[in-house]
Design an enzyme around this catalytic site. Structure first.
Site, PDB file in Angstrom:
ATOM      1  N   GLY A 115       0.833  -1.190   0.000  1.00  0.00           N
ATOM      2  CA  GLY A 115       0.000   0.000   0.000  1.00  0.00           C
ATOM      3  C   GLY A 115       0.868   1.239   0.000  1.00  0.00           C
ATOM      4  O   GLY A 115       2.023   1.204   0.440  1.00  0.00           O
ATOM      5  N   GLN A 169       3.049   9.972   0.991  1.00  0.00           N
ATOM      6  CA  GLN A 169       4.305   9.226   1.048  1.00  0.00           C
ATOM      7  C   GLN A 169       5.182   9.476  -0.177  1.00  0.00           C
ATOM      8  O   GLN A 169       6.353   9.105  -0.179  1.00  0.00           O
ATOM      9  CB  GLN A 169       4.034   7.729   1.193  1.00  0.00           C
ATOM     10  CG  GLN A 169       3.423   7.385   2.537  1.00  0.00           C
ATOM     11  CD  GLN A 169       3.156   5.906   2.646  1.00  0.00           C
ATOM     12  OE1 GLN A 169       2.164   5.405   2.119  1.00  0.00           O
ATOM     13  NE2 GLN A 169       4.061   5.207   3.312  1.00  0.00           N
ATOM     14  N   CYS A 204       5.490   0.176   7.580  1.00  0.00           N
ATOM     15  CA  CYS A 204       5.139   1.320   6.745  1.00  0.00           C
ATOM     16  C   CYS A 204       6.360   1.724   5.926  1.00  0.00           C
ATOM     17  O   CYS A 204       7.471   1.778   6.468  1.00  0.00           O
ATOM     18  CB  CYS A 204       4.675   2.476   7.622  1.00  0.00           C
ATOM     19  SG  CYS A 204       4.187   3.955   6.712  1.00  0.00           S
ATOM     20  N   LEU A 205       6.140   2.007   4.647  1.00  0.00           N
ATOM     21  CA  LEU A 205       7.253   2.419   3.788  1.00  0.00           C
ATOM     22  C   LEU A 205       7.925   3.694   4.294  1.00  0.00           C
ATOM     23  O   LEU A 205       9.103   3.917   4.028  1.00  0.00           O
ATOM     24  CB  LEU A 205       6.757   2.630   2.351  1.00  0.00           C
ATOM     25  CG  LEU A 205       6.239   1.387   1.623  1.00  0.00           C
ATOM     26  CD1 LEU A 205       5.689   1.764   0.258  1.00  0.00           C
ATOM     27  CD2 LEU A 205       7.317   0.329   1.512  1.00  0.00           C
ATOM     28  N   HIS A 226      -4.947   1.501   7.005  1.00  0.00           N
ATOM     29  CA  HIS A 226      -3.616   2.088   7.195  1.00  0.00           C
ATOM     30  C   HIS A 226      -3.407   3.217   6.179  1.00  0.00           C
ATOM     31  O   HIS A 226      -2.958   4.311   6.544  1.00  0.00           O
ATOM     32  CB  HIS A 226      -2.549   0.988   7.028  1.00  0.00           C
ATOM     33  CG  HIS A 226      -1.143   1.477   7.133  1.00  0.00           C
ATOM     34  ND1 HIS A 226      -0.330   1.143   8.190  1.00  0.00           N
ATOM     35  CD2 HIS A 226      -0.391   2.246   6.314  1.00  0.00           C
ATOM     36  CE1 HIS A 226       0.860   1.702   8.010  1.00  0.00           C
ATOM     37  NE2 HIS A 226       0.852   2.373   6.871  1.00  0.00           N
ATOM     38  N   GLU A 227      -3.747   2.951   4.909  1.00  0.00           N
ATOM     39  CA  GLU A 227      -3.537   3.964   3.872  1.00  0.00           C
ATOM     40  C   GLU A 227      -4.498   5.146   4.034  1.00  0.00           C
ATOM     41  O   GLU A 227      -4.099   6.299   3.837  1.00  0.00           O
ATOM     42  CB  GLU A 227      -3.666   3.355   2.476  1.00  0.00           C
ATOM     43  CG  GLU A 227      -2.639   2.276   2.170  1.00  0.00           C
ATOM     44  CD  GLU A 227      -1.202   2.634   2.509  1.00  0.00           C
ATOM     45  OE1 GLU A 227      -0.813   3.808   2.394  1.00  0.00           O
ATOM     46  OE2 GLU A 227      -0.446   1.724   2.906  1.00  0.00           O
ATOM     47  N   HIS A 265      -3.192   7.579   6.495  1.00  0.00           N
ATOM     48  CA  HIS A 265      -2.181   8.488   5.927  1.00  0.00           C
ATOM     49  C   HIS A 265      -2.825   9.752   5.355  1.00  0.00           C
ATOM     50  O   HIS A 265      -2.263  10.837   5.463  1.00  0.00           O
ATOM     51  CB  HIS A 265      -1.401   7.800   4.801  1.00  0.00           C
ATOM     52  CG  HIS A 265      -0.207   7.040   5.250  1.00  0.00           C
ATOM     53  ND1 HIS A 265       0.879   7.627   5.870  1.00  0.00           N
ATOM     54  CD2 HIS A 265       0.092   5.720   5.151  1.00  0.00           C
ATOM     55  CE1 HIS A 265       1.785   6.707   6.137  1.00  0.00           C
ATOM     56  NE2 HIS A 265       1.332   5.531   5.718  1.00  0.00           N
TER      57      HIS A 265
END
Length: 162
Positions: free
Chosen positions: A46, A51, A90-91, A132-133, A136
């Site tokens: 994701g 991000q 998380c990225l 989660h996304e 963000h």
């Protein structure tokens, strides 16, 4: 298509509430394609627009496994149910993992890249990734929800021994 640099913590863009997308054009389509390529190149499932430095309500989830890529523009959570605790990463937080409690089920209303409204229901890991996304897009980071940080390598060893 391009692989974009991933914004990492503590960059303040990650805690910025994103604005709604109002124009559905080629620029948006290109961003979605670039976000997808960036996510895949980073071994993610994701990614959200902040991000990659964009403060707009755009996110992608792709669990692979033969499922379609989920592109969410201006997503709204309309229903949740159940609860489970699982490990997340998380990225934007390389090599950081923690246990997070999230709903087991989610129902979302969003728009696709052409602006058409759609509804999506998901459970388990897919619901977790979607939530989660979406977090963000509201400037909420998974670290604010971590119950306990974990060492992923140690966790994998424990699972192998069990």
């Amino acid at each position: 298509m391009a692989i974009l640099p991933i914004v990492t913590h503590p960059n303040e863009i990650l805690t910025t509430k994103c604005r709604e997308v109002e124009v559905f054009d080629q620029k948006l389509a290109t961003l979605l394609d670039d976000m997808y390529d960036t996510m895949i190149a980073s071994d993610g499932i994701g990614i959200a627009a902040p991000q990659v430095g964009e403060t707009i309500q755009v996110a992608i989830v792709d669990l692979g496994e033969g499922q379609e890529v989920i592109e969410m523009i201006n997503p709204e959570v309309v229903e949740v149910g159940g609860s489970e605790i699982e490990v997340e990463g998380c990225l934007s937080f390389p090599d950081l993992y923690g246990e997070v409690e999230r709903p087991f089920y989610v129902k979302v209303e969003a728009q696709d890249r052409d602006g058409a409204l759609y509804e999506l229901e998901a459970e388990d890991y897919e619901a977790r990734a979607i939530l989660h996304e979406i977090d963000h897009l509201h400037g909420v980071l998974f670290t604010s929800k971590v119950i306990r940080y974990v060492d992923l390598e140690e966790l994998e060893k424990e699972e192998e021994e069990a």
